[in-house]
Design a protein around this motif. Structure first.
Motif, PDB file in Angstrom:
ATOM      1  N   GLN A  20       0.822  -1.222   0.000  1.00 32.47           N
ATOM      2  CA  GLN A  20       0.000   0.000   0.000  1.00 32.47           C
ATOM      3  C   GLN A  20       0.852   1.267   0.000  1.00 32.47           C
ATOM      4  OE1 GLN A  20      -3.639  -0.273   0.402  1.00 32.47           O
ATOM      5  NE2 GLN A  20      -3.114  -2.361  -0.138  1.00 32.47           N
ATOM      6  N   LEU A  22       2.246   2.892   2.484  1.00 30.96           N
ATOM      7  CA  LEU A  22       1.991   3.868   3.539  1.00 30.96           C
ATOM      8  C   LEU A  22       3.073   3.686   4.606  1.00 30.96           C
ATOM      9  CD1 LEU A  22      -1.871   3.508   3.815  1.00 30.96           C
ATOM     10  CD2 LEU A  22      -0.579   5.287   2.683  1.00 30.96           C
ATOM     11  N   PHE A  70     -16.917  17.082   4.746  1.00 27.74           N
ATOM     12  CA  PHE A  70     -15.812  17.725   4.021  1.00 27.74           C
ATOM     13  C   PHE A  70     -14.702  18.162   4.969  1.00 27.74           C
ATOM     14  CE2 PHE A  70     -18.781  21.058   5.114  1.00 27.74           C
ATOM     15  CZ  PHE A  70     -17.967  22.085   5.556  1.00 27.74           C
ATOM     16  N   THR A  73     -10.548  15.526   6.540  1.00 31.82           N
ATOM     17  CA  THR A  73      -9.082  15.591   6.560  1.00 31.82           C
ATOM     18  C   THR A  73      -8.591  16.437   7.728  1.00 31.82           C
ATOM     19  OG1 THR A  73      -9.245  15.524   4.170  1.00 31.82           O
ATOM     20  CG2 THR A  73      -7.086  15.966   5.103  1.00 31.82           C
ATOM     21  N   VAL A  74      -9.187  17.635   7.881  1.00 27.26           N
ATOM     22  CA  VAL A  74      -8.748  18.553   8.934  1.00 27.26           C
ATOM     23  C   VAL A  74      -8.989  17.934  10.312  1.00 27.26           C
ATOM     24  CG1 VAL A  74      -9.005  20.862   9.871  1.00 27.26           C
ATOM     25  CG2 VAL A  74      -9.366  20.483   7.444  1.00 27.26           C
ATOM     26  N   ILE A  77      -6.615  14.775  11.105  1.00 26.59           N
ATOM     27  CA  ILE A  77      -5.196  15.044  11.350  1.00 26.59           C
ATOM     28  C   ILE A  77      -5.013  15.715  12.705  1.00 26.59           C
ATOM     29  CG2 ILE A  77      -5.100  17.272  10.133  1.00 26.59           C
ATOM     30  CD1 ILE A  77      -2.381  14.600  10.084  1.00 26.59           C
ATOM     31  N   ASN A 112       3.220  10.305   9.941  1.00 30.58           N
ATOM     32  CA  ASN A 112       3.280   8.958   9.373  1.00 30.58           C
ATOM     33  C   ASN A 112       1.967   8.729   8.638  1.00 30.58           C
ATOM     34  OD1 ASN A 112       3.159   6.248   8.858  1.00 30.58           O
ATOM     35  ND2 ASN A 112       4.019   5.639  10.817  1.00 30.58           N
ATOM     36  N   CYS A 113       2.055   8.670   7.307  1.00 33.49           N
ATOM     37  CA  CYS A 113       0.801   8.640   6.562  1.00 33.49           C
ATOM     38  C   CYS A 113       0.038   7.350   6.805  1.00 33.49           C
ATOM     39  CB  CYS A 113       1.044   8.881   5.083  1.00 33.49           C
ATOM     40  SG  CYS A 113       2.365   7.918   4.406  1.00 33.49           S
ATOM     41  N   LEU A 116      -3.006   8.167   9.323  1.00 38.18           N
ATOM     42  CA  LEU A 116      -4.120   8.860   8.673  1.00 38.18           C
ATOM     43  C   LEU A 116      -4.707   7.993   7.557  1.00 38.18           C
ATOM     44  CD1 LEU A 116      -5.786  11.456   8.431  1.00 38.18           C
ATOM     45  CD2 LEU A 116      -4.105  12.328   6.835  1.00 38.18           C
ATOM     46  N   GLY A 117      -3.836   7.306   6.823  1.00 36.12           N
ATOM     47  CA  GLY A 117      -4.296   6.467   5.721  1.00 36.12           C
ATOM     48  C   GLY A 117      -5.244   5.384   6.202  1.00 36.12           C
ATOM     49  N   ILE A 120      -8.615   6.852   7.245  1.00 42.07           N
ATOM     50  CA  ILE A 120      -9.466   7.196   6.102  1.00 42.07           C
ATOM     51  C   ILE A 120      -9.992   5.936   5.414  1.00 42.07           C
ATOM     52  CG2 ILE A 120      -9.485   8.282   3.830  1.00 42.07           C
ATOM     53  CD1 ILE A 120      -7.528  10.338   4.908  1.00 42.07           C
ATOM     54  N   LEU A 121      -9.125   4.899   5.307  1.00 41.52           N
ATOM     55  CA  LEU A 121      -9.554   3.648   4.677  1.00 41.52           C
ATOM     56  C   LEU A 121     -10.708   3.010   5.451  1.00 41.52           C
ATOM     57  CD1 LEU A 121      -6.303   1.749   3.615  1.00 41.52           C
ATOM     58  CD2 LEU A 121      -8.124   2.562   2.132  1.00 41.52           C
TER      59      LEU A 121
END
Lengths: 190, 226
Positions: A20, A22, A70, A73-74, A77, A112-113, A116-117, A120-121
Motif C-alpha cells: 500500500q 503507507l 468535508f 481531513t482537517v 489530522i 506517518n501517513c 491517517l491512511g 481514512i480507509l
C-alpha cells in the motif's frame, strides 16, 4: 472468521508498507537497528489502534450527523496530532528509556501517513468499529513485521561491500523491492 | 534577494535539493502513485499547488502565530488547502482523482510541505517563500513524472498512454507492480547520485584549473622583470 480474514489480509496480503506504500518514511528512516524497529513498531500499533477508534467515532457521531464530512481531513489530522502528543507525554513518564530511543521519531508519527491512511480507509470502506479496530491492528502489525524483517536485513547489509553509487538509500530501496516481491507470494491467501 | 540568488533558489528543487532524489521526502506518494507518467505528474502538481498555498499563507501569518502552537497551526493551514484540492479534483478530473485515491487526502502528511513551512516559509518573506514552493513543488513533480515515466515505459511499454513499438509487446510487468516501484526508485537515485558526483568533481577541477591560470598570470610579469 470475518475478523480473521480482515486481519490476515491487512497483515500479510495487502501489507501496508510493501503493497500500500503507507509509512515509507519511518520504514526507511528507523530501520537500521532491530531494537529501534521494535520500539517504533510498538508505538505505531498503539497509536494506530487508538487513532482508528477516535476517528471512527468522530466520523460517525459528529461529522456525518452534522453533514460536515468535508472537514474529514482537517478533523482527522488534528485528532491524530493530539493523540501522538498524549502518547509522548505518557511514554516520557512511564518508560524514559523507550522515550530516549524513540524521542525523535514520536513526533514523526503525526506525519506517518499510515496512521491517517488507515483511518481514512476504515471510514471509506464503511467498516464497523469492531472491524475497523481489527483492520488497524492487522495493518500496524504488518508495519511492525515489515520494519522488523527489513531492519534485520539492513543490519547484515551494513557489513557488505556495495558499489559506491548504490550505497545508502538506493540499496535499501532495492532490498525493499525484493521484500515486496516476497510478500507478493501471500497473494491469494484470503 | 538578487536575481541570481532567486534563480539558484528556484533551480535547487530540481537537482541539488530535489525532495525525492536527494532529500528522500514524500516517499509514500512517490512510490504509491507512479505506475504511470500521468499519475505521477498529476500527483506532483496537486502537491505543488498545496505547497504553494501553504507556503504563502504561512509566510503571511508567521508573525501572528505563537511559537508553541505553530506546528498544529501549520497543519490546519495545509489540511485546508488539501481539502480544496481534493474537492476541486473530484469535480474537474474525476478519473485522475480516482486513480490517485487515498493519496490525495494524504498530501496533508507529506513531509515536504510541513518541512518547507517550518524550515523556510516561517522564516522568510512571501516572495522568497513563493519561489521556494515553486522550486520544491515542480522539482517534486519532475521526480514523480520521471519515475512514473520510467515505470510506464518498462512495465507497460508506453509513455503518457502512447504505446511504444516492440516495448508494448514485451512489457516487464513487475515495474508497474508495487515491488517495481522500490526497485526503479532505487536505481534512479543511484543514477542521480552518480551524476551529482560527476558534476561536483568537474566543478572542482574547473576551479583548480582557473586558480592555476591565475597563479601563472600573476607570476609571469615577475619572471619577465627578472
Amino acid at each position: 472468521m470475518e475478523y480473521l480474514v480482515i486481519l490476515i489480509s491487512a497483515l500479510l496480503v495487502n501489507n501496508i508498507v510493501l503493497s500500500q506504500f503507507l509509512g515509507i518514511c519511518p520504514f526507511l528512516g528507523v530501520s537500521s537497528r532491530l531494537s529501534t524497529a521494535v520500539g517504533m513498531g510498538a508505538a505505531v500499533v498503539f497509536v494506530m489502534t487508538m487513532a482508528t477508534i477516535a476517528t471512527h467515532l468522530i466520523q460517525n457521531l459528529i461529522l456525518v450527523p452534522l453533514g460536515l464530512t468535508f472537514l474529514q481531513t482537517v478533523a482527522f489530522i488534528l485528532v491524530i496530532a493530539s493523540l501522538v502528543q498524549l502518547v509522548e507525554i505518557v511514554l516520557k513518564k512511564v518508560s524514559p528509556a523507550l522515550y530516549q530511543a524513540l524521542g525523535v521519531f514520536l513526533p514523526l508519527i503525526t506525519t506517518n501517513c499510515a496512521i491517517l491512511g488507515v483511518a481514512i480507509l476504515v471510514v471509506g470502506r464503511g467498516y464497523t468499529l469492531g472491524q475497523g479496530v481489527v483492520f488497524a491492528i492487522g495493518s500496524s502489525l504488518g508495519f511492525m513485521l515489515a520494519l522488523y524483517i527489513f531492519a534485520g536485513i539492513r543490519e547484515k547489509l551494513a557489513l557488505l561491500d556495495i558499489p559506491k553509487a548504490m550505497k545508502g538509500a538506493p540499496i535499501s530501496l532495492v532490498t525493499a523491492g525484493l521484500l515486496a516481491l516476497a510478500f507478493g507470494g501471500f497473494a491469494g491467501l484470503v | 534577494m538578487s536575481e541570481r540568488n532567486l534563480r539558484q533558489e528556484f533551480l535547487k528543487g530540481f537537482f541539488t535539493e530535489n525532495p525525492v532524489f536527494v532529500l528522500l521526502l514524500g516517499m509514500c506518494p512517490t512510490l504509491g502513485v507512479t505506475s504511470s507518467a500521468v499519475n505521477g505528474l498529476g500527483m506532483g502538481l496537486a502537491t505543488a499547488v498545496v505547497l504553494l498555498g501553504s507556503n504563502v499563507v504561512v509566510a503571511l501569518v508567521k508573525n501572528l502565530i505563537p511559537e508553541k502552537v505553530r506546528i498544529p497551526a501549520f497543519i490546519v493551514i495545509i489540511a485546508s488547502f488539501v481539502t480544496v484540492i481534493d474537492l476541486t479534483m473530484a469535480a474537474f478530473v474525476p478519473d485522475l482523482h480516482a486513480n490517485l485515491g487515498l493519496f490525495i487526502p494524504l498530501i496533508v502528511v507529506n513531509c515536504i510541505i510541513l518541512g518547507r513551512a517550518e524550515a523556510f516559509a516561517s522564516k522568510n518573506t512571501v516572495a522568497s517563500s513563493t519561489v521556494d514552493a515553486l522550486s520544491m513543488g515542480l522539482g517534486f513533480s519532475f521526480a514523480l513524472t520521471l519515475l512514473g515515466g520510467t515505470r510506464e515505459i518498462l512495465g507497460a511499454g508506453a509513455i503518457f498512454g502512447l504505446p511504444i513499438p516492440w516495448l508494448v509487446d514485451n512489457p516487464i510487468l513487475i515495474f508497474i507492480m508495487p515491488p517495481g516501484a522500490f526497485i526503479a526508485l532505487g536505481f534512479l537515485i543511484a543514477a542521480v547520485n552518480t551524476a551529482r558526483e560527476r558534476v561536483e568533481v568537474a566543478a572542482k577541477r574547473r576551479a583548480r584549473a582557473r586558480a592555476a591560470t591565475q597563479a601563472a598570470l600573476v607570476t609571469t610579469p615577475t619572471v619577465k622583470g627578472e
